[in-house]
Design an enzyme around this catalytic site. Structure first.
Site, PDB file in Angstrom:
ATOM      1  N   GLY A  78       0.837  -1.245  -0.021  1.00  0.00           N
ATOM      2  CA  GLY A  78       0.199  -0.106  -0.113  1.00  0.00           C
ATOM      3  C   GLY A  78       0.790   1.036   0.049  1.00  0.00           C
ATOM      4  O   GLY A  78       2.012   1.347   0.750  1.00  0.00           O
ATOM      5  N   ARG A 142       1.043  -5.964  -5.036  1.00  0.00           N
ATOM      6  CA  ARG A 142       1.256  -6.634  -3.785  1.00  0.00           C
ATOM      7  C   ARG A 142       1.931  -8.084  -4.023  1.00  0.00           C
ATOM      8  O   ARG A 142       1.560  -8.964  -3.299  1.00  0.00           O
ATOM      9  CB  ARG A 142      -0.175  -6.793  -3.060  1.00  0.00           C
ATOM     10  CG  ARG A 142      -0.348  -5.408  -2.493  1.00  0.00           C
ATOM     11  CD  ARG A 142      -1.913  -5.645  -1.766  1.00  0.00           C
ATOM     12  NE  ARG A 142      -2.366  -4.327  -1.326  1.00  0.00           N
ATOM     13  CZ  ARG A 142      -1.859  -3.637  -0.053  1.00  0.00           C
ATOM     14  NH1 ARG A 142      -0.716  -4.304   0.578  1.00  0.00           N
ATOM     15  NH2 ARG A 142      -2.382  -2.545   0.236  1.00  0.00           N
ATOM     16  N   ASP A 173       5.885  -7.362   5.496  1.00  0.00           N
ATOM     17  CA  ASP A 173       5.907  -8.519   4.748  1.00  0.00           C
ATOM     18  C   ASP A 173       6.713  -8.220   3.517  1.00  0.00           C
ATOM     19  O   ASP A 173       7.336  -9.092   3.000  1.00  0.00           O
ATOM     20  CB  ASP A 173       4.391  -8.755   3.964  1.00  0.00           C
ATOM     21  CG  ASP A 173       3.511  -9.640   5.166  1.00  0.00           C
ATOM     22  OD1 ASP A 173       4.034 -10.189   6.113  1.00  0.00           O
ATOM     23  OD2 ASP A 173       2.164  -9.285   5.181  1.00  0.00           O
ATOM     24  N   LYS A 199       8.664   1.038   5.142  1.00  0.00           N
ATOM     25  CA  LYS A 199       7.201   1.610   4.803  1.00  0.00           C
ATOM     26  C   LYS A 199       5.901   1.259   5.332  1.00  0.00           C
ATOM     27  O   LYS A 199       5.909  -0.134   5.360  1.00  0.00           O
ATOM     28  CB  LYS A 199       7.150   1.861   3.377  1.00  0.00           C
ATOM     29  CG  LYS A 199       5.606   2.411   2.850  1.00  0.00           C
ATOM     30  CD  LYS A 199       5.093   1.704   1.908  1.00  0.00           C
ATOM     31  CE  LYS A 199       4.836   0.132   2.204  1.00  0.00           C
ATOM     32  NZ  LYS A 199       3.641  -0.240   1.794  1.00  0.00           N
ATOM     33  N   THR A 200       5.007   2.156   6.001  1.00  0.00           N
ATOM     34  CA  THR A 200       3.628   1.708   6.430  1.00  0.00           C
ATOM     35  C   THR A 200       3.006   2.714   7.180  1.00  0.00           C
ATOM     36  O   THR A 200       3.341   3.075   8.208  1.00  0.00           O
ATOM     37  CB  THR A 200       3.611   0.140   6.949  1.00  0.00           C
ATOM     38  OG1 THR A 200       2.038   0.054   7.359  1.00  0.00           O
ATOM     39  CG2 THR A 200       4.256  -0.058   8.243  1.00  0.00           C
ATOM     40  N   ASP A 202       0.493   2.431   8.815  1.00  0.00           N
ATOM     41  CA  ASP A 202      -0.064   1.766  10.238  1.00  0.00           C
ATOM     42  C   ASP A 202       0.724   1.975  11.250  1.00  0.00           C
ATOM     43  O   ASP A 202       0.496   1.792  12.461  1.00  0.00           O
ATOM     44  CB  ASP A 202      -0.267   0.363   9.908  1.00  0.00           C
ATOM     45  CG  ASP A 202      -1.513   0.044   8.943  1.00  0.00           C
ATOM     46  OD1 ASP A 202      -2.146   1.237   8.620  1.00  0.00           O
ATOM     47  OD2 ASP A 202      -1.689  -1.133   8.473  1.00  0.00           O
TER      48      ASP A 202
END
Length: 546
Positions: A78, A142, A173, A199-200, A202
């Site tokens: 994402g 993905r 992941d 990176k994220t 969240d």
């Protein structure tokens, strides 16, 4: 590309670099490392990339000569604000090392490497995307790099383009896949290095070496602005309760950070719900009591923040979802007509889970039985948890009203903030942080490293005092069960209930619940005083004791 006035002005911003990445750079290595858990299993799986030392970049007077090299770059998973600046930092450092160096972008994620779809990144392309949000420079995907045929297919184009290293920008992941790829190429003496970048939005990719994942700062500031706007509206109209769901399936970092910035009346933290073994009714009752208490004081309005993944953290709901996953995977489930599905499910579920399923609003019960994701699991992001909670709170308040326990009014509005924050123009913090990560990745390649993740630490200080380097990806791994098999993965960072950010929230939430203590952060600022433009998240400051 047609550019807005802000994009044109923003393109001129030169990200600030740590002292260790300016001028001539030397690498300083630490002691050998080991994984955070399951050391023997991880070492056996990664014999060529396990135990490598931490690396730090420091200034030097020695000028180095760099042989020409080509690097490939992949955006995986994402989107997160700042990804383009990682690429810009990598590109600028490559050209600084040797103008003959080339950077190839693989299109639409790891699949671009496997399918040999790429472009050469040039000055003209790079300059169009400096300090911009999104991943649209080369796109993302993905595709998981896990199979030998994928590695070999990628190797063909890598050799054709003369690529020395591949940099993979992604979450836990994606970086696990980067480590698997690095191990494969090392084991087969392919001469190809693999470097990761954290990176994220969240915020769950962090540990002792990674202070924060890029994009978290910008996304939280973007959400906090809109939450603040909603709170100001609520305080003006004084007639609505706003139930706001925020991204964060696996952890509640975004909800917690936005609560610290905005001071809502209610913020549910999934990790606390699980730790206290709370039921759905416990959560509903908690919110309803706050609504009733505020109503008694004449305040029939407020805000409730809800993490996206809350449902899966409620122990009883987790059991229900697990049984539903198994039940809906059976051949018989495919033959049941939609109109008969609810009754069929109630007849098949265990007594305990049937009672919970029957208590749910019909719309939410249907959402729990919608099409599964590729792994066969319920798609929790599609469950309208904000509507579920507001409806159940409304029902409880209506019952209390008949009993004389609630004297106010309750009217709800619903919001889900997700994609709104994933591609926002990066804050100064993320613009600087990401540019430094890209620069670090180029230095890791130049110094012959593979199986490393680029890192930047001490980021609560001014940017010139940041410390850049690399950490072996195996250092962050442990073994976890995924899709029925034990696999090596980077350990996710959940909200720590004994951590400073949660403690600060817990200390003030009772006051925020009863009183109207709203804070209105406003939009991200790019120019102006440092205390307005360059601040990191409240979470990071508290974690670092600042």
């Amino acid at each position: 590309m047609e550019k807005s006035a802000l994009q044109i002005a923003r393109a001129a911003y030169q990200p600030k670099l740590p002292a260790g990445l300016r001028g001539n750079v030397s690498i300083k290595e630490g002691e050998p490392t080991q994984s955070v858990g399951d050391q023997e299993e991880i070492k056996k799986l990664f014999p060529n990339t396990y135990g490598m030392p931490l690396a730090e970049f420091v200034p030097t007077n020695e000028k180095k000569e760099y042989a020409p090299m080509n690097i490939g770059i992949i955006l995986s998973g994402g989107q997160a604000p700042g990804g383009h600046n990682v690429i810009c930092g990598l590109y600028d450092e490559l050209k600084k090392q040797n103008p003959a160096n080339k950077l190839y972008g693989f299109l639409m994620g790891p699949g671009g490497l496997v399918d040999h779809k790429y472009i050469e990144l040039t000055d003209a392309i790079i300059d169009d995307y400096r300090n911009t949000g999104g991943f649209d420079m080369i796109g993302s995907g993905r595709t998981k790099l896990e199979e030998e045929d994928q590695f070999e297919s990628g190797l063909k184009i890598i050799r054709e383009l003369g690529i020395k290293a591949v940099v993979i920008i992604g979450g836990d992941d994606s970086n696990t896949n980067a480590c698997v790829l690095a191990e494969y190429y090392a084991a087969h003496n392919c001469g190809v290095q693999v470097i990761g970048c954290p990176k994220t939005i969240d915020g769950d990719l962090k540990n002792d070496q990674i202070e924060t994942s890029f994009g978290f700062d910008t996304a939280c500031k973007t959400y906090a602005e809109v939450i603040g706007n909603i709170q100001r509206d609520a305080n003006s109209a004084r007639k609505y309760w706003h139930f706001i769901k925020l991204m964060g399936r696996s952890a509640s970092h975004i909800a917690l950070e936005c609560a610290l910035q905005c001071q809502p009346n209610v913020c549910i933290i999934s990790e606390e719900v699980e730790a206290k073994n709370q039921t759905l009714d416990d959560i509903v009752t908690y919110i309803a009591e706050i609504v009733a208490k505020r109503a008694a004081n004449g305040n029939n309005f407020g805000t409730v923040l809800i993490p996206e993944g809350l449902i899966e953290f409620i122990p009883a709901m987790k059991k229900l979802i697990a049984e539903l996953n198994d039940l809906l995977a059976t051949p018989e489930a495919a033959t049941v007509a939609a109109a008969e599905q609810r009754a069929w499910i109630l007849g098949k579920l265990s007594k305990e889970n049937a009672a919970i399923y029957e208590s749910l609003p019909e719309g939410v019960a249907k959402q729990l039985t919608m099409e599964r994701d590729p792994h066969g699991n319920v798609q929790v992001s599609l469950i309208e948890t904000e509507k579920l909670l507001s409806e159940m709170v409304g029902n409880k308040l209506a019952a209390w009203k008949k009993e004389g326990k609630f004297v106010g009014k309750f009217s709800a509005q619903h919001h889900f903030f997700g994609y709104e924050g994933r591609c926002a123009a990066p804050s100064n913090y993320d613009a600087d942080y990401c540019y430094a990560l890209g620069t670090s990745a180029a230095q890791l390649v130049a110094n012959g490293k593979t199986g490393y993740m680029a890192i930047v630490k001490n980021t609560t200080a001014p940017a010139e005092q940041w410390v850049a380097g690399g950490v072996p990806i195996t250092m962050m791994m442990n073994m976890e069960r995924r899709n029925g098999k034990m696999k090596p993965v980077i350990k996710k960072a959940l909200v720590r209930l004994d951590g400073a950010p949660f403690k600060k929230f817990a200390e003030h939430r009772a006051e925020w619940a009863e009183k109207t203590c709203f804070v209105y952060p406003g939009p991200i600022q790019y120019w102006g005083p440092s205390e307005v433009c360059d601040q990191c998240t409240a979470t990071l400051k508290l974690e670092q004791g600042k």
